[in-house]
Motif scaffolding. Structure first.
Motif, mmCIF file in Angstrom:
data_model
loop_
_atom_site.group_PDB
_atom_site.id
_atom_site.type_symbol
_atom_site.label_atom_id
_atom_site.label_comp_id
_atom_site.label_asym_id
_atom_site.label_seq_id
_atom_site.Cartn_x
_atom_site.Cartn_y
_atom_site.Cartn_z
ATOM 1 N N GLY A 23 7.050 4.009 -2.444
ATOM 2 C CA GLY A 23 6.237 3.894 -3.638
ATOM 3 C C GLY A 23 5.038 4.826 -3.540
ATOM 4 O O GLY A 23 4.681 5.302 -2.457
ATOM 5 N N LEU A 24 4.398 5.090 -4.655
ATOM 6 C CA LEU A 24 3.285 6.039 -4.665
ATOM 7 C C LEU A 24 2.147 5.581 -3.761
ATOM 8 O O LEU A 24 1.600 6.376 -2.987
ATOM 9 N N ASP A 25 1.796 4.308 -3.811
ATOM 10 C CA ASP A 25 0.716 3.809 -2.954
ATOM 11 C C ASP A 25 1.083 3.942 -1.475
ATOM 12 O O ASP A 25 0.257 4.349 -0.651
ATOM 13 N N ALA A 26 2.326 3.615 -1.133
ATOM 14 C CA ALA A 26 2.759 3.695 0.261
ATOM 15 C C ALA A 26 2.740 5.134 0.749
ATOM 16 O O ALA A 26 2.337 5.413 1.891
ATOM 17 N N LEU A 27 3.139 6.068 -0.098
ATOM 18 C CA LEU A 27 3.136 7.474 0.302
ATOM 19 C C LEU A 27 1.720 8.021 0.438
ATOM 20 O O LEU A 27 1.441 8.838 1.319
ATOM 21 N N ILE A 28 0.823 7.586 -0.436
ATOM 22 C CA ILE A 28 -0.576 7.994 -0.302
ATOM 23 C C ILE A 28 -1.123 7.533 1.052
ATOM 24 O O ILE A 28 -1.824 8.278 1.746
ATOM 25 N N THR A 29 -0.782 6.306 1.445
ATOM 26 C CA THR A 29 -1.217 5.795 2.745
ATOM 27 C C THR A 29 -0.563 6.571 3.885
ATOM 28 O O THR A 29 -1.207 6.895 4.890
ATOM 29 N N HIS A 30 0.704 6.909 3.729
ATOM 30 C CA HIS A 30 1.460 7.586 4.790
ATOM 31 C C HIS A 30 1.031 9.042 4.952
ATOM 32 O O HIS A 30 0.813 9.516 6.071
ATOM 33 N N VAL A 31 0.887 9.759 3.822
ATOM 34 C CA VAL A 31 0.621 11.203 3.864
ATOM 35 C C VAL A 31 -0.879 11.506 3.945
ATOM 36 O O VAL A 31 -1.288 12.520 4.502
ATOM 37 N N LYS A 32 -1.687 10.613 3.367
ATOM 38 C CA LYS A 32 -3.141 10.781 3.333
ATOM 39 C C LYS A 32 -3.544 12.117 2.685
ATOM 40 O O LYS A 32 -4.292 12.917 3.273
ATOM 41 N N PRO A 33 -3.079 12.369 1.458
ATOM 42 C CA PRO A 33 -3.494 13.595 0.781
ATOM 43 C C PRO A 33 -4.962 13.525 0.384
ATOM 44 O O PRO A 33 -5.537 12.428 0.275
ATOM 45 N N ASP A 34 -5.567 14.673 0.164
ATOM 46 C CA ASP A 34 -6.968 14.727 -0.259
ATOM 47 C C ASP A 34 -7.046 14.379 -1.743
ATOM 48 O O ASP A 34 -6.621 15.156 -2.598
ATOM 49 N N LEU A 35 -7.571 13.213 -2.054
ATOM 50 C CA LEU A 35 -7.707 12.769 -3.444
ATOM 51 C C LEU A 35 -9.173 12.729 -3.867
ATOM 52 O O LEU A 35 -9.523 12.054 -4.830
ATOM 53 N N SER A 36 -10.013 13.477 -3.158
ATOM 54 C CA SER A 36 -11.449 13.446 -3.457
ATOM 55 C C SER A 36 -11.763 13.993 -4.844
ATOM 56 O O SER A 36 -12.789 13.643 -5.430
ATOM 57 N N GLU A 37 -10.888 14.842 -5.391
ATOM 58 C CA GLU A 37 -11.117 15.386 -6.725
ATOM 59 C C GLU A 37 -10.222 14.742 -7.777
ATOM 60 O O GLU A 37 -10.103 15.252 -8.893
#
Length: 201
Positions: free
Chosen positions: A132-146
């Motif tokens: 899922g999108l949330d799980a992948l964000i946690t797994h990959v840790k992309p820069d979402l500061s912007e």
């Protein structure tokens, strides 16, 4: 990965009113240029649907009927959306859904191809516990500061997060063709043709 060799590509996300079939309430289309999300040329639209937003849909994306009361109806912006996405590949997470909904609203539109980051993630991270999108964000840790400040489950935020995941995963592949081979669902535009059996004629 040589990003300069990529075709025109937009990461898209849609949000609906909770109907079946859904009416669109938000669309985002974020171009990828030279390996970067290009927010300057992105498209983002709120839409007043012909049917009310259901309470369940509001709980998901936070958009209420009163939030959309002053937004244009789909017929007022359809040409803008079509114009931005014309002659382009699209990318989305669980892309069947976004493609199907956009195609229903833009019957004369057909993307050059469809990248599915869910399918791509399964090939890139076979040991991940969830896709899922949330799980992948946690797994990959992309820069979402912007990322847009609206938060998860809004089209602009989810398109930005998906774009960052796509860019991160693309680094695992040497060429565009290699990425396409694993990222395009067989039933969607852009899927490589299966190899022909040389023994058949």
């Amino acid at each position: 990965m040589n990003f300069s060799a990529w075709p025109k590509l937009l990461v898209v996300d849609v949000e609906g009113n909770g109907g079946n079939p859904p009416d669109l309430v938000e669309v985002a289309a974020l171009p990828i240029r030279d390996g970067q999300a290009d927010k300057r040329t992105a498209g983002a639209w709120l839409i007043r649907p012909p049917r009310s937003v259901t309470p369940h849909a509001t709980r998901v994306h936070g958009l209420r009927n009163e939030d959309l009361a002053g937004a244009p109806t789909w017929d007022k912006i359809a040409d803008q959306v079509h114009g931005l996405m014309r002659d382009a590949w699209i990318c989305a997470h669980h892309a069947h859904v976004d493609y199907r909904v956009l195609k229903a609203h833009l019957p004369k539109w057909e993307p050059d191809g469809v990248i599915d980051t869910l399918r791509l993630a399964k090939a890139t991270y076979p040991d991940a516990s969830s896709y899922g999108l949330d799980a992948l964000i946690t797994h990959v840790k992309p820069d979402l500061s912007e990322a847009p400040a609206v938060g998860r489950h809004r089209a602009t935020y989810d398109a930005y997060a998906t774009a960052q995941l796509l860019i991160a995963m693309a680094a695992h592949y040497e060429t565009w063709d290699q990425l396409v081979a694993v990222a395009v669902p067989p039933s969607l535009p852009g899927a490589p043709e299966p190899d022909k059996d040389p023994t058949l004629w």
